[in-house]
Design a protein around this motif. Structure first.
Motif, PDB file in Angstrom:
ATOM      1  N   VAL A  71       0.815  -1.207   0.000  1.00 24.03           N
ATOM      2  CA  VAL A  71       0.000   0.000   0.000  1.00 24.03           C
ATOM      3  C   VAL A  71       0.856   1.268   0.000  1.00 24.03           C
ATOM      4  CG1 VAL A  71      -1.651   1.339   1.353  1.00 24.03           C
ATOM      5  CG2 VAL A  71      -2.004  -1.105   1.009  1.00 24.03           C
ATOM      6  N   LEU A  72       1.946   1.257   0.751  1.00 19.92           N
ATOM      7  CA  LEU A  72       2.768   2.459   0.848  1.00 19.92           C
ATOM      8  C   LEU A  72       3.435   2.795  -0.483  1.00 19.92           C
ATOM      9  CD1 LEU A  72       4.450   2.022   4.357  1.00 19.92           C
ATOM     10  CD2 LEU A  72       2.322   3.176   3.748  1.00 19.92           C
ATOM     11  N   ALA A  73       3.553   1.814  -1.363  1.00 17.09           N
ATOM     12  CA  ALA A  73       4.119   2.057  -2.691  1.00 17.09           C
ATOM     13  C   ALA A  73       3.036   2.434  -3.705  1.00 17.09           C
ATOM     14  CB  ALA A  73       4.874   0.820  -3.174  1.00 17.09           C
ATOM     15  N   SER A  74       1.778   2.406  -3.270  1.00 14.80           N
ATOM     16  CA  SER A  74       0.651   2.754  -4.143  1.00 14.80           C
ATOM     17  C   SER A  74      -0.173   3.857  -3.492  1.00 14.80           C
ATOM     18  CB  SER A  74      -0.223   1.514  -4.398  1.00 14.80           C
ATOM     19  OG  SER A  74       0.532   0.420  -4.834  1.00 14.80           O
ATOM     20  N   TRP A  75       0.521   4.863  -2.979  1.00 15.34           N
ATOM     21  CA  TRP A  75      -0.152   5.866  -2.159  1.00 15.34           C
ATOM     22  C   TRP A  75      -1.233   6.631  -2.914  1.00 15.34           C
ATOM     23  CZ3 TRP A  75      -0.503   5.636   2.715  1.00 15.34           C
ATOM     24  CH2 TRP A  75      -0.934   6.732   3.466  1.00 15.34           C
ATOM     25  N   SER A  76      -0.965   6.955  -4.170  1.00 18.17           N
ATOM     26  CA  SER A  76      -1.973   7.688  -4.946  1.00 18.17           C
ATOM     27  C   SER A  76      -3.237   6.853  -5.118  1.00 18.17           C
ATOM     28  CB  SER A  76      -1.409   8.093  -6.312  1.00 18.17           C
ATOM     29  OG  SER A  76      -1.045   6.953  -7.065  1.00 18.17           O
ATOM     30  N   SER A  77      -3.097   5.528  -5.239  1.00 15.17           N
ATOM     31  CA  SER A  77      -4.264   4.653  -5.352  1.00 15.17           C
ATOM     32  C   SER A  77      -5.033   4.607  -4.044  1.00 15.17           C
ATOM     33  CB  SER A  77      -3.838   3.242  -5.755  1.00 15.17           C
ATOM     34  OG  SER A  77      -3.245   3.235  -7.030  1.00 15.17           O
ATOM     35  N   VAL A  78      -4.321   4.659  -2.924  1.00 15.94           N
ATOM     36  CA  VAL A  78      -4.970   4.695  -1.610  1.00 15.94           C
ATOM     37  C   VAL A  78      -5.833   5.948  -1.482  1.00 15.94           C
ATOM     38  CG1 VAL A  78      -4.589   4.891   0.877  1.00 15.94           C
ATOM     39  CG2 VAL A  78      -3.176   3.341  -0.481  1.00 15.94           C
ATOM     40  N   ILE A  79      -5.246   7.082  -1.832  1.00 11.13           N
ATOM     41  CA  ILE A  79      -5.976   8.353  -1.733  1.00 11.13           C
ATOM     42  C   ILE A  79      -7.175   8.356  -2.673  1.00 11.13           C
ATOM     43  CG2 ILE A  79      -5.830  10.845  -2.042  1.00 11.13           C
ATOM     44  CD1 ILE A  79      -4.283   9.756   0.391  1.00 11.13           C
ATOM     45  N   GLU A  80      -6.986   7.861  -3.883  1.00  9.49           N
ATOM     46  CA  GLU A  80      -8.079   7.830  -4.857  1.00  9.49           C
ATOM     47  C   GLU A  80      -9.226   6.968  -4.360  1.00  9.49           C
ATOM     48  OE1 GLU A  80      -8.762   6.899  -9.635  1.00  9.49           O
ATOM     49  OE2 GLU A  80      -6.909   6.277  -8.635  1.00  9.49           O
ATOM     50  N   TYR A  81      -8.900   5.809  -3.809  1.00 11.01           N
ATOM     51  CA  TYR A  81      -9.927   4.913  -3.292  1.00 11.01           C
ATOM     52  C   TYR A  81     -10.666   5.548  -2.113  1.00 11.01           C
ATOM     53  CZ  TYR A  81     -12.009   1.322  -0.429  1.00 11.01           C
ATOM     54  OH  TYR A  81     -12.889   0.617   0.360  1.00 11.01           O
ATOM     55  N   CYS A  82      -9.917   6.084  -1.157  1.00 11.23           N
ATOM     56  CA  CYS A  82     -10.551   6.677   0.027  1.00 11.23           C
ATOM     57  C   CYS A  82     -11.419   7.874  -0.346  1.00 11.23           C
ATOM     58  CB  CYS A  82      -9.481   7.093   1.029  1.00 11.23           C
ATOM     59  SG  CYS A  82      -8.607   5.706   1.793  1.00 11.23           S
ATOM     60  N   HIS A  83     -10.937   8.661  -1.295  1.00 11.27           N
ATOM     61  CA  HIS A  83     -11.729   9.825  -1.727  1.00 11.27           C
ATOM     62  C   HIS A  83     -13.031   9.373  -2.382  1.00 11.27           C
ATOM     63  CE1 HIS A  83     -12.818  13.528  -3.895  1.00 11.27           C
ATOM     64  NE2 HIS A  83     -12.134  14.145  -2.947  1.00 11.27           N
ATOM     65  N   ALA A  84     -12.946   8.360  -3.247  1.00  8.81           N
ATOM     66  CA  ALA A  84     -14.156   7.869  -3.916  1.00  8.81           C
ATOM     67  C   ALA A  84     -15.139   7.278  -2.919  1.00  8.81           C
ATOM     68  CB  ALA A  84     -13.774   6.821  -4.962  1.00  8.81           C
ATOM     69  N   ALA A  85     -14.622   6.602  -1.904  1.00  9.58           N
ATOM     70  CA  ALA A  85     -15.482   5.921  -0.946  1.00  9.58           C
ATOM     71  C   ALA A  85     -16.099   6.849   0.090  1.00  9.58           C
ATOM     72  CB  ALA A  85     -14.688   4.823  -0.235  1.00  9.58           C
ATOM     73  N   MET A  86     -15.427   7.989   0.414  1.00 13.34           N
ATOM     74  CA  MET A  86     -15.834   8.749   1.585  1.00 13.34           C
ATOM     75  C   MET A  86     -16.077  10.238   1.376  1.00 13.34           C
ATOM     76  SD  MET A  86     -13.050   7.043   4.193  1.00 13.34           S
ATOM     77  CE  MET A  86     -13.787   7.656   5.704  1.00 13.34           C
ATOM     78  N   ALA A  87     -15.563  10.808   0.312  1.00  9.23           N
ATOM     79  CA  ALA A  87     -15.571  12.271   0.182  1.00  9.23           C
ATOM     80  C   ALA A  87     -16.972  12.870   0.197  1.00  9.23           C
ATOM     81  CB  ALA A  87     -14.838  12.688  -1.095  1.00  9.23           C
ATOM     82  N   HIS A  88     -17.951  12.136  -0.294  1.00 10.30           N
ATOM     83  CA  HIS A  88     -19.301  12.702  -0.413  1.00 10.30           C
ATOM     84  C   HIS A  88     -20.280  12.129   0.612  1.00 10.30           C
ATOM     85  CE1 HIS A  88     -18.345  14.905  -4.111  1.00 10.30           C
ATOM     86  NE2 HIS A  88     -17.626  13.852  -4.427  1.00 10.30           N
ATOM     87  N   GLU A  89     -19.743  11.432   1.604  1.00 12.77           N
ATOM     88  CA  GLU A  89     -20.617  10.946   2.669  1.00 12.77           C
ATOM     89  C   GLU A  89     -21.121  12.131   3.500  1.00 12.77           C
ATOM     90  OE1 GLU A  89     -21.781   7.964   3.482  1.00 12.77           O
ATOM     91  OE2 GLU A  89     -20.813   7.000   1.755  1.00 12.77           O
ATOM     92  N   THR A  90     -22.363  12.050   3.923  1.00 10.58           N
ATOM     93  CA  THR A  90     -22.968  13.156   4.688  1.00 10.58           C
ATOM     94  C   THR A  90     -22.720  13.027   6.195  1.00 10.58           C
ATOM     95  OG1 THR A  90     -25.076  11.962   4.762  1.00 10.58           O
ATOM     96  CG2 THR A  90     -24.747  13.542   2.963  1.00 10.58           C
ATOM     97  N   ARG A  91     -22.187  11.882   6.619  1.00  7.74           N
ATOM     98  CA  ARG A  91     -21.823  11.684   8.019  1.00  7.74           C
ATOM     99  C   ARG A  91     -20.368  11.234   8.102  1.00  7.74           C
ATOM    100  NH1 ARG A  91     -25.816   7.760  10.952  1.00  7.74           N
ATOM    101  NH2 ARG A  91     -25.490   6.524   9.075  1.00  7.74           N
ATOM    102  N   GLU A  92     -19.746  11.517   9.227  1.00  9.62           N
ATOM    103  CA  GLU A  92     -18.363  11.089   9.401  1.00  9.62           C
ATOM    104  C   GLU A  92     -18.271   9.568   9.486  1.00  9.62           C
ATOM    105  OE1 GLU A  92     -15.832  12.665  12.353  1.00  9.62           O
ATOM    106  OE2 GLU A  92     -15.896  14.719  11.596  1.00  9.62           O
ATOM    107  N   GLN A  93     -17.261   9.037   8.810  1.00  7.35           N
ATOM    108  CA  GLN A  93     -16.945   7.615   8.907  1.00  7.35           C
ATOM    109  C   GLN A  93     -15.496   7.465   9.353  1.00  7.35           C
ATOM    110  OE1 GLN A  93     -17.574   5.699   5.140  1.00  7.35           O
ATOM    111  NE2 GLN A  93     -19.788   5.527   5.406  1.00  7.35           N
TER     112      GLN A  93
END
Length: 263
Positions: free
Chosen positions: A141-163
């Motif tokens: 994962v640490l060698a694929s950091w941009s993929s980590v950020i992309e995944y987390c952003h897609a999964a959580m950025a538009h949630e209306t409650r904190e996760q």
């Protein structure tokens, strides 16, 4: 008492499956109504053909976001002009990504979106998230950091409650599991360090990446975010579990506590 038939002009009625309803409508009309319906259908079918041709010949760069959404809605609502629906979705939810984030209940508040289409939009969203997640599975994962950020952003950025999400890693820093541990309110999620560490031990994880979102859109870490992260680090360290980072996701960006030298 006999239930009155559904009226397309009624504001307080909605068919169980809007795709079937729209498909049946032309057959119920007669006279000038049929001719008008045929002209309208010919118009939007011609529009659909032109959009498909542009996409086929030039790719997605030739289309605006609402047109991409139209192309998708063609499949979900076969017999209706979907341009107004696509534009209404974008106006309500702001961005193409934002269209796929809301709950089915919120999606159905947009005129033209019923239960079936709302379900399909959420299913497409799930496929997209799983696709991004599959890019991380088993990789360092640490060698694929941009993929980590992309995944987390897609999964959580538009949630209306904190996760509060945790990426559990093995000794090679490969992803073992990705789990949402807690879901809170619009500005707070309860996090229990002992429960975090307990779950890491259950999965035989030796490292963690903590992630949570700020529904306000601003990823700036709060004092509580920093203190909670330090508590988890202190609880995990004696057991040989490393916390690599705590990422905070906002609508338009992210913040890394490690990058900001806050941990």
């Amino acid at each position: 008492m006999t239930k009155p038939p559904f009226s397309p002009d009624s504001d307080d009625s909605q068919p169980a499956d809007e795709r079937g309803f729209f498909a049946e409508q032309p057959a119920k009309r007669s006279g000038l109504g049929i001719q008008a319906a045929q002209q309208e259908e010919a118009h939007y079918h011609g529009h659909r053909d032109r959009l498909r041709t542009r996409y086929r010949d030039h790719g997605d760069t030739a289309l605006a976001d609402y047109e991409i959404l139209e192309l998708l809605l063609f499949r979900l609502i076969p017999r209706r002009d979907t341009k107004p629906i696509a534009k209404a979705l974008l106006e309500r939810f702001g961005t193409l990504a934002g269209v796929f984030a809301p709950s089915p209940t919120l999606l159905q508040e947009v005129k033209g979106i019923g239960e079936s289409v709302a379900f399909d939009l959420k299913l497409i969203s799930t496929v997209a998230h799983r696709t991004l997640k599959s890019e991380l599975k088993g990789k360092q994962v640490l060698a694929s950091w941009s993929s980590v950020i992309e995944y987390c952003h897609a999964a959580m950025a538009h949630e209306t409650r904190e996760q509060f999400r945790i990426l559990f890693l093995d000794k090679r820093n490969a992803l073992i599991a990705d789990e949402v541990q807690q879901t809170g309110t619009v500005d707070h999620t309860p996090v229990y360090p002992r429960e975090v560490v307990k779950r890491a031990l259950e999965l035989s994880a030796t490292a963690l990446i903590l992630v949570h979102n700020h529904p306000s859109g601003d990823p700036t870490p709060s004092r509580a975010d920093i203190d909670m992260t330090k508590m988890i680090i202190e609880t995990a360290k004696p057991l040989g579990i490393t916390v690599h980072d705590h990422i905070i996701i906002g609508k338009d960006g992210h913040a890394s506590l490690k990058g900001l030298r806050l941990i």
